[in-house]
Design an enzyme around this catalytic site. Sequence first.
Site, mmCIF file in Angstrom:
data_model
loop_
_atom_site.group_PDB
_atom_site.id
_atom_site.type_symbol
_atom_site.label_atom_id
_atom_site.label_comp_id
_atom_site.label_asym_id
_atom_site.label_seq_id
_atom_site.Cartn_x
_atom_site.Cartn_y
_atom_site.Cartn_z
ATOM 1 N N GLU A 251 -5.969 -11.072 -49.020
ATOM 2 C CA GLU A 251 -6.378 -9.872 -49.773
ATOM 3 C C GLU A 251 -7.632 -9.194 -49.227
ATOM 4 O OE1 GLU A 251 -4.989 -12.412 -51.407
ATOM 5 O OE2 GLU A 251 -3.332 -11.489 -52.486
ATOM 6 N N HIS B 158 -1.640 -13.516 -63.541
ATOM 7 C CA HIS B 158 -0.815 -12.424 -62.998
ATOM 8 C C HIS B 158 -0.597 -11.314 -64.021
ATOM 9 C CE1 HIS B 158 0.268 -15.700 -60.243
ATOM 10 N NE2 HIS B 158 0.840 -14.842 -59.428
#
Lengths: 300, 333
Positions: free
Chosen positions: B68, B135
């Site tokens: 990321e 999530h």
Amino acid sequence: MRLSRRFEETVHDQFHEGQVPGPLHLSIGQEAVAIGACEGLRVSDAILSTHRGHHHCLAKGASPGRLMAELLGRTAGYSRGRGGSMHVAIPSIGLLGTNGIVGAGLPIATGAAYAMQVQERDDVCVCFFGEGATGTGAFGEAINIAALWQLPLVFVCENNQYVELTPQELHVAGEIWRRGESFGMPGERVDGNDVGAVADAVATAVARARDGEGPTMIEALTYRWFGHYAGDQAAYREDEEVQRWRTLDPLVRSRAALSDADAGALDASVEDEIAAALAFALESPITGPDALAVDHLATV
Amino acid sequence: MAATTEAKTRSLKTWQGINQALTEEMERDPSVVLVGEDVGCPGGPYGVTRGLLDRYGSKRVRDTPISEQVLVGLGVGAGAVGLRPVVEIMFFDFAMIAMDQIVNQAAKFRYFSGQSMPLTIRTMCGAGGPNGAQHSQNFEAWFCAVPGLKVIMPSNARDAKGLLKAAIRDDDPVLFIETLGLLPTRREVPVDEDFVLPIGVAETRREGTDVTVVAVGRLVDRALEAAEALAAEGVSVEVIDPRTLSPLDTETIVESVRRTGRLVVAQEATAPCSIGAELVALAAERCLPQLKAAPIRVASPFINVPTPVPLAEARAPKATDVAAAVRTVMEPA
């Protein structure tokens, strides 16, 4: 190299005179890495620098006057005097930033190199970082994707032996120049105080990158003459060690190749340039609160 | 960027609106690229980016490793040297790994250099799938605290398309927050390929005179449902969707609250230090003389998101919660 040395000595003096409204991380002793690496670069090539990056900025073509003005908090500085030493970015000459965050240039370098690949340019990106940055996750992410995508990227680890206030032995496992090996990335360790050796190693890596053959990991061994920041007395290391490295001064070594007359002429021209840069900076107004809000967004 | 003709429309799901925005902008501008985990081959975990790899090739649509920091760094570096990158962070929760690149790098580039950073970071928030506490989170307010960054959070297919196109064309870094629970919902969307909505402009989705409900993301449809139910009770509810959270269209909101004298804020995020908190502060600072009741924040309780869908849905605020809050602010002082 002399320009960079004299620039930093001058700004260091200004710091002690109270003219530098921010921290200074001096690269004195390490000039050969930046100047050697940038020697064969084009304006359209990109570099990423670090918190210790005045020499990178000057090697890539920053104006000494505007850089001095930035460090002295003047309106003529590249960020209007608001950013200082760690926050200089001059995209027009391919300098995508010094950086206050250790390791942060590595992901950005992959992006610049990816863009060059997409645009089918034969430009390259050279990413400077210190040995301390090899401990970050960003380093691992960046070398993986650079090798995976065969990016036109040259990693230049400027190993100056100290990570902030502690020796590299407390930070680095193994050998940095070999960190790319298992990714299929060639690596090389060079004498970072030998400007010619750095220039040769980087030129070979840059040529590979321009030819689409992917990234290279170069570790340039050098030494930080001063403390981590201006004012740090570096009491955590031995004088003997400092003196030993000072005898390996990259400027003295490169000077041996010049005639006395040439060296003298070079010195004089550098002194003129530094004097002009300092005068330019000091003549520029000190940045005031009216400049603070500009350049946050292009459109609101 | 003014909105253009909206004469001809087509019903689209939100994910289709996003997909069309990406397709049209990649078609229009060869400097637009899309990078992210699983964006190419599989077309994204929820199919949002399907078809783009086939159409534009692996130079411009590229699957990345699970990295990321590098993912956003790809966008910052590419944006600095002439591309107009779109970076996908699969779930908003994963932006936590890329905070340095978003906050310290992308959002500072213009401040340091004076040059544009035309980067769009797409991500997806919220409960709605069996995804659990790592999530499903809503961090939109965190990023609204960062100067140099724009934050957009559309609530429907039309706004998602028009605002994503605006984000890609914009010269500033934009965090574009999609909402998982909204991907399958439909709205009429203009067919015009130059349908672009302005950043920083709220939309009044329903006009009303008694209460202003400012709803964000998934709560917009629920607020509209509540307003419909309340109309039958004789309560006139105005529903405003800010659409852009930073810069916030404060004028539209202040004007409405001053007129109605009552404010309810509805969001999927938890309440502390949230967009709702900001809106209540705005009302306190600028609408106090007109306020007839204390504002109420309708938000998820300050607990983590559970994995089983029924439990996650039980945690999220519902239309009935919005309606109950409206009834409370309507009670005589």
